[in-house]
Design a protein around this motif. Sequence first.
Motif, PDB file in Angstrom:
ATOM      1  N   LYS A 133       0.799  -1.222   0.000  1.00 28.40           N
ATOM      2  CA  LYS A 133       0.000   0.000   0.000  1.00 28.40           C
ATOM      3  C   LYS A 133       0.837   1.280   0.000  1.00 28.40           C
ATOM      4  CE  LYS A 133      -3.500   2.469   2.690  1.00 28.40           C
ATOM      5  NZ  LYS A 133      -4.393   2.428   3.882  1.00 28.40           N
ATOM      6  N   PHE A 134       1.609   1.510   1.047  1.00 25.82           N
ATOM      7  CA  PHE A 134       2.287   2.793   1.202  1.00 25.82           C
ATOM      8  C   PHE A 134       3.390   2.994   0.176  1.00 25.82           C
ATOM      9  CE2 PHE A 134       0.667   1.746   5.494  1.00 25.82           C
ATOM     10  CZ  PHE A 134      -0.252   2.780   5.594  1.00 25.82           C
ATOM     11  N   GLY A 135       4.187   1.953  -0.055  1.00 32.12           N
ATOM     12  CA  GLY A 135       5.228   2.062  -1.064  1.00 32.12           C
ATOM     13  C   GLY A 135       4.662   2.271  -2.451  1.00 32.12           C
ATOM     14  N   PHE A 136       3.576   1.580  -2.766  1.00 38.19           N
ATOM     15  CA  PHE A 136       2.951   1.709  -4.083  1.00 38.19           C
ATOM     16  C   PHE A 136       2.485   3.141  -4.316  1.00 38.19           C
ATOM     17  CE2 PHE A 136      -0.364   1.548  -7.241  1.00 38.19           C
ATOM     18  CZ  PHE A 136       0.044   0.560  -8.129  1.00 38.19           C
ATOM     19  N   PHE A 137       1.778   3.700  -3.341  1.00 38.23           N
ATOM     20  CA  PHE A 137       1.263   5.060  -3.502  1.00 38.23           C
ATOM     21  C   PHE A 137       2.401   6.079  -3.597  1.00 38.23           C
ATOM     22  CE2 PHE A 137      -2.856   3.508  -1.600  1.00 38.23           C
ATOM     23  CZ  PHE A 137      -3.605   3.740  -2.744  1.00 38.23           C
ATOM     24  N   TYR A 138       3.486   5.816  -2.862  1.00 39.00           N
ATOM     25  CA  TYR A 138       4.619   6.741  -2.913  1.00 39.00           C
ATOM     26  C   TYR A 138       5.237   6.780  -4.316  1.00 39.00           C
ATOM     27  CZ  TYR A 138       9.255   8.703  -2.105  1.00 39.00           C
ATOM     28  OH  TYR A 138      10.388   9.463  -2.191  1.00 39.00           O
ATOM     29  N   TYR A 139       5.590   5.605  -4.843  1.00 38.99           N
ATOM     30  CA  TYR A 139       6.210   5.564  -6.163  1.00 38.99           C
ATOM     31  C   TYR A 139       5.220   5.916  -7.264  1.00 38.99           C
ATOM     32  CZ  TYR A 139      10.263   3.463  -3.960  1.00 38.99           C
ATOM     33  OH  TYR A 139      11.361   3.241  -3.174  1.00 38.99           O
ATOM     34  N   LEU A 140       3.954   5.636  -7.038  1.00 32.54           N
ATOM     35  CA  LEU A 140       2.921   6.016  -7.996  1.00 32.54           C
ATOM     36  C   LEU A 140       2.915   7.526  -8.195  1.00 32.54           C
ATOM     37  CD1 LEU A 140       0.245   5.384  -9.622  1.00 32.54           C
ATOM     38  CD2 LEU A 140      -0.947   5.772  -7.461  1.00 32.54           C
ATOM     39  N   LYS A 141       2.930   8.264  -7.093  1.00 34.20           N
ATOM     40  CA  LYS A 141       2.834   9.737  -7.158  1.00 34.20           C
ATOM     41  C   LYS A 141       4.121  10.390  -7.632  1.00 34.20           C
ATOM     42  CE  LYS A 141      -0.604   9.937  -3.442  1.00 34.20           C
ATOM     43  NZ  LYS A 141      -0.900  10.407  -2.063  1.00 34.20           N
ATOM     44  N   HIS A 142       5.259   9.692  -7.492  1.00 37.29           N
ATOM     45  CA  HIS A 142       6.529  10.291  -7.882  1.00 37.29           C
ATOM     46  C   HIS A 142       6.984   9.862  -9.276  1.00 37.29           C
ATOM     47  CE1 HIS A 142       6.643  11.248  -3.602  1.00 37.29           C
ATOM     48  NE2 HIS A 142       7.619  12.072  -3.857  1.00 37.29           N
ATOM     49  N   ASN A 143       6.114   9.197  -9.994  1.00 40.13           N
ATOM     50  CA  ASN A 143       6.418   8.846 -11.377  1.00 40.13           C
ATOM     51  C   ASN A 143       6.065  10.020 -12.301  1.00 40.13           C
ATOM     52  OD1 ASN A 143       5.779   7.570 -14.182  1.00 40.13           O
ATOM     53  ND2 ASN A 143       6.809   5.931 -13.056  1.00 40.13           N
ATOM     54  N   LYS A 144       6.858  10.223 -13.332  1.00 40.03           N
ATOM     55  CA  LYS A 144       6.637  11.363 -14.226  1.00 40.03           C
ATOM     56  C   LYS A 144       5.323  11.256 -14.981  1.00 40.03           C
ATOM     57  CE  LYS A 144       9.236   9.244 -18.040  1.00 40.03           C
ATOM     58  NZ  LYS A 144      10.368   9.403 -18.985  1.00 40.03           N
ATOM     59  N   ASN A 145       4.772  10.047 -15.096  1.00 39.67           N
ATOM     60  CA  ASN A 145       3.507   9.844 -15.808  1.00 39.67           C
ATOM     61  C   ASN A 145       2.287   9.893 -14.891  1.00 39.67           C
ATOM     62  OD1 ASN A 145       4.825   9.367 -18.340  1.00 39.67           O
ATOM     63  ND2 ASN A 145       5.344   7.307 -17.621  1.00 39.67           N
ATOM     64  N   TYR A 146       2.507  10.266 -13.654  1.00 40.99           N
ATOM     65  CA  TYR A 146       1.413  10.237 -12.672  1.00 40.99           C
ATOM     66  C   TYR A 146       0.328  11.269 -12.968  1.00 40.99           C
ATOM     67  CZ  TYR A 146      -1.064  11.142  -8.310  1.00 40.99           C
ATOM     68  OH  TYR A 146      -2.039  11.360  -7.375  1.00 40.99           O
ATOM     69  N   HIS A 147      -0.923  10.829 -12.809  1.00 39.85           N
ATOM     70  CA  HIS A 147      -2.087  11.716 -12.851  1.00 39.85           C
ATOM     71  C   HIS A 147      -2.941  11.403 -11.631  1.00 39.85           C
ATOM     72  CE1 HIS A 147      -1.394  13.423 -16.840  1.00 39.85           C
ATOM     73  NE2 HIS A 147      -1.080  12.196 -17.256  1.00 39.85           N
ATOM     74  N   HIS A 148      -3.517  12.439 -11.061  1.00 40.02           N
ATOM     75  CA  HIS A 148      -4.303  12.267  -9.845  1.00 40.02           C
ATOM     76  C   HIS A 148      -5.456  11.286 -10.040  1.00 40.02           C
ATOM     77  CE1 HIS A 148      -5.902  13.306  -5.926  1.00 40.02           C
ATOM     78  NE2 HIS A 148      -7.082  13.483  -6.469  1.00 40.02           N
ATOM     79  N   GLU A 149      -5.970  11.201 -11.264  1.00 41.34           N
ATOM     80  CA  GLU A 149      -7.105  10.323 -11.540  1.00 41.34           C
ATOM     81  C   GLU A 149      -6.774   8.846 -11.327  1.00 41.34           C
ATOM     82  OE1 GLU A 149      -5.949  12.613 -13.572  1.00 41.34           O
ATOM     83  OE2 GLU A 149      -7.516  14.157 -13.455  1.00 41.34           O
ATOM     84  N   TYR A 150      -5.480   8.508 -11.368  1.00 39.69           N
ATOM     85  CA  TYR A 150      -5.090   7.114 -11.206  1.00 39.69           C
ATOM     86  C   TYR A 150      -5.482   6.569  -9.831  1.00 39.69           C
ATOM     87  CZ  TYR A 150      -2.209   7.746 -15.404  1.00 39.69           C
ATOM     88  OH  TYR A 150      -1.764   7.994 -16.677  1.00 39.69           O
ATOM     89  N   LEU A 151      -5.571   7.457  -8.845  1.00 40.93           N
ATOM     90  CA  LEU A 151      -5.910   7.026  -7.488  1.00 40.93           C
ATOM     91  C   LEU A 151      -7.323   6.466  -7.395  1.00 40.93           C
ATOM     92  CD1 LEU A 151      -4.374   9.981  -5.433  1.00 40.93           C
ATOM     93  CD2 LEU A 151      -3.427   7.690  -5.736  1.00 40.93           C
ATOM     94  N   ASN A 152      -8.184   6.891  -8.331  1.00 44.70           N
ATOM     95  CA  ASN A 152      -9.573   6.438  -8.289  1.00 44.70           C
ATOM     96  C   ASN A 152      -9.715   4.948  -8.569  1.00 44.70           C
ATOM     97  OD1 ASN A 152     -10.364   9.103  -7.838  1.00 44.70           O
ATOM     98  ND2 ASN A 152     -10.534   9.542 -10.031  1.00 44.70           N
ATOM     99  N   ASN A 153      -8.730   4.374  -9.253  1.00 44.56           N
ATOM    100  CA  ASN A 153      -8.799   2.965  -9.633  1.00 44.56           C
ATOM    101  C   ASN A 153      -7.890   2.077  -8.791  1.00 44.56           C
ATOM    102  OD1 ASN A 153     -10.774   3.008 -11.565  1.00 44.56           O
ATOM    103  ND2 ASN A 153      -9.392   3.091 -13.309  1.00 44.56           N
ATOM    104  N   VAL A 154      -7.402   2.605  -7.671  1.00 41.74           N
ATOM    105  CA  VAL A 154      -6.508   1.828  -6.816  1.00 41.74           C
ATOM    106  C   VAL A 154      -7.089   1.785  -5.407  1.00 41.74           C
ATOM    107  CG1 VAL A 154      -4.190   1.597  -5.872  1.00 41.74           C
ATOM    108  CG2 VAL A 154      -4.510   2.548  -8.158  1.00 41.74           C
TER     109      VAL A 154
END
Length: 255
Positions: free
Chosen positions: A151-172
């Motif tokens: 959970k925590f590691g995934f969200f951290y690296y998810l948000k720090h990726n250059k391709n990150y969009h806030h909408e991605y959180l809706n499907n996780v």
Amino acid sequence: LTNGLLVCLLLILFMAWSFLLISKKNTTINYLIFGCILSWILYYGIVKTGIYSYGVFGFRWGLFLIPLWLVAFITSAKEFVTELENCNIILVKNFSGIFTYFIIILTSLYCIIGAYAIFKHWEKENTKGIVQKWYEIKGYNDFTILSYGAKFGFFYYLKHNKNYHHEYLNNVSAISWLQEVPYKEYEVEITRILNNKFDYPVIYFCFAHTFPDVKVMLKVFEDKGYKCNLIYHSYDGYIYKLDKLNYYEYDGIAY
């Protein structure tokens, strides 16, 4: 046991600090005490702002503070014992020696148990690799479930990726931490995560620990009509692609 020892050490440190601050003005001790306080405030700030992973607090996430804490603890304990020895009360003077040996034994025991715990739990989470693979396969287009340390590691690296969009959180979404519970409890939790709708054509299931319970969770998905395929495995990180059987689309409607 380890947590109990840590609590004892922290309580002793707090009492020693309080005594030293009240009894005398020692510049070195004061700097160390306020340095520890300020470092913890800084730690709080960088975690809350997402600068430092993983968005939670805990002893293992703040290990970079250990050098300062160790110096502060040893210096404070030494000064505290010296102050006790300077007292004119016989009982207190005798107690100073007992206190010294107690601190040495308690600290040594804590370090030994901690070293053993690190040796025993040698497997490491690989959430960075999980997220990299997740972006490669465009996992953000489908529903993703996280479990067992991901959970925590995934969200951290998810948000720090250059391709990150806030909408991605809706499907996780993340499953609550469950371990060694009956099949029914996993079924209830997974049903809650999916809002009682096992109709997603594809689900990505990510986890970062190899517990037997994972097989039980995968069995829940299989019983709900999903085929489980392991598509990523590196160190202790896994991604399963869950495909809904007998699923097809017609004019955008799932049948």
